[in-house]
Write an enzyme that holds these catalytic residues in place. Sequence first.
Site, PDB file in Angstrom:
ATOM      1  N   GLU A   1      12.927   3.293   2.073  1.00  0.00           N
ATOM      2  CA  GLU A   1      12.270   3.788   3.286  1.00  0.00           C
ATOM      3  C   GLU A   1      13.164   3.684   4.521  1.00  0.00           C
ATOM      4  O   GLU A   1      12.692   3.638   5.647  1.00  0.00           O
ATOM      5  CB  GLU A   1      10.955   3.026   3.513  1.00  0.00           C
ATOM      6  CG  GLU A   1      10.022   3.002   2.318  1.00  0.00           C
ATOM      7  CD  GLU A   1       9.545   4.384   1.865  1.00  0.00           C
ATOM      8  OE1 GLU A   1       9.797   5.389   2.560  1.00  0.00           O
ATOM      9  OE2 GLU A   1       8.918   4.461   0.796  1.00  0.00           O
TER      10      GLU A   1
ATOM     11  N   PHE B   1       0.849  -1.191   0.000  1.00  0.00           N
ATOM     12  CA  PHE B   1       0.000   0.000   0.000  1.00  0.00           C
ATOM     13  C   PHE B   1       0.882   1.238   0.000  1.00  0.00           C
ATOM     14  O   PHE B   1       1.721   1.417   0.884  1.00  0.00           O
ATOM     15  CB  PHE B   1      -0.918   0.021   1.225  1.00  0.00           C
ATOM     16  CG  PHE B   1      -1.822   1.219   1.280  1.00  0.00           C
ATOM     17  CD1 PHE B   1      -2.936   1.286   0.463  1.00  0.00           C
ATOM     18  CD2 PHE B   1      -1.558   2.271   2.142  1.00  0.00           C
ATOM     19  CE1 PHE B   1      -3.777   2.401   0.503  1.00  0.00           C
ATOM     20  CE2 PHE B   1      -2.394   3.385   2.195  1.00  0.00           C
ATOM     21  CZ  PHE B   1      -3.506   3.452   1.377  1.00  0.00           C
ATOM     22  N   GLY B   2       0.696   2.089  -1.010  1.00  0.00           N
ATOM     23  CA  GLY B   2       1.426   3.345  -1.101  1.00  0.00           C
ATOM     24  C   GLY B   2       0.504   4.508  -0.813  1.00  0.00           C
ATOM     25  O   GLY B   2      -0.625   4.551  -1.306  1.00  0.00           O
ATOM     26  N   TYR B   3       0.977   5.455  -0.025  1.00  0.00           N
ATOM     27  CA  TYR B   3       0.161   6.619   0.346  1.00  0.00           C
ATOM     28  C   TYR B   3       0.908   7.937   0.154  1.00  0.00           C
ATOM     29  O   TYR B   3       0.370   8.999   0.408  1.00  0.00           O
ATOM     30  CB  TYR B   3      -0.322   6.487   1.798  1.00  0.00           C
ATOM     31  CG  TYR B   3       0.808   6.372   2.798  1.00  0.00           C
ATOM     32  CD1 TYR B   3       1.341   7.505   3.405  1.00  0.00           C
ATOM     33  CD2 TYR B   3       1.342   5.129   3.123  1.00  0.00           C
ATOM     34  CE1 TYR B   3       2.381   7.400   4.315  1.00  0.00           C
ATOM     35  CE2 TYR B   3       2.379   5.024   4.034  1.00  0.00           C
ATOM     36  CZ  TYR B   3       2.893   6.167   4.630  1.00  0.00           C
ATOM     37  OH  TYR B   3       3.924   6.053   5.523  1.00  0.00           O
ATOM     38  N   GLY B   4       2.147   7.878  -0.319  1.00  0.00           N
ATOM     39  CA  GLY B   4       2.950   9.075  -0.606  1.00  0.00           C
ATOM     40  C   GLY B   4       3.330   9.064  -2.071  1.00  0.00           C
ATOM     41  O   GLY B   4       2.472   8.978  -2.951  1.00  0.00           O
ATOM     42  N   SER B   5       4.624   9.077  -2.343  1.00  0.00           N
ATOM     43  CA  SER B   5       5.059   9.126  -3.744  1.00  0.00           C
ATOM     44  C   SER B   5       4.707   7.861  -4.523  1.00  0.00           C
ATOM     45  O   SER B   5       4.579   7.914  -5.741  1.00  0.00           O
ATOM     46  CB  SER B   5       6.558   9.401  -3.835  1.00  0.00           C
ATOM     47  OG  SER B   5       7.301   8.403  -3.176  1.00  0.00           O
TER      48      SER B   5
END
Length: 181
Positions: free
Chosen positions: A92, A13-17
């Site tokens: 990250e 799950f990606g929520y930024g770039s």
Amino acid sequence: MSPVEELQPLWVFGYGSLVWRPSIPFDESRAARIRGFMRRFHQGSTDHRGVPKFPGRVVTLLEAPDAEVWGRAYRIPDARRDDVLASLDNREKGGYKRYVVQIELDPPTERIVQGLVYVATPRNPHYVGDETIEEIAEVVRQAHGPSGPNDEYVLRLAEALRAMGADDEHVFAVERAVLDG
């Protein structure tokens, strides 16, 4: 076996770039959301959108029982699983930890998968915590790192969220402040 090793297939799950610039191979990409978190620009970026002497601002997640975060979920090819995990761990490395979460694919459908999300915790050295929208925007307008200008990160994230019909008051407030500055 660790909880991450049990994820078959692996969803991230990606929520930024990762919402607007997926840098990982994937077999499938879906609009998605997770519950119990809110997105905030509380993480300093010394390796992507800033430098050690002037960290930019990027998003992380904070636990919030009644909140939800929209983003994108990516199903990772089985043959690339180890490479993707190593790449994301490196990407990250600035204070993010892995968490296994329930991901709702293509909301409001009821398709739910378990997946991986990276969250920067308040116990990491780059965590800046709560700042005013104006303080965040001031840093964002000036910061630049190896991945590009910090304002690009904010503007592209807001644009991608709007394209998927997602509302994020915090991201949109930072975007307005950056543009108004």
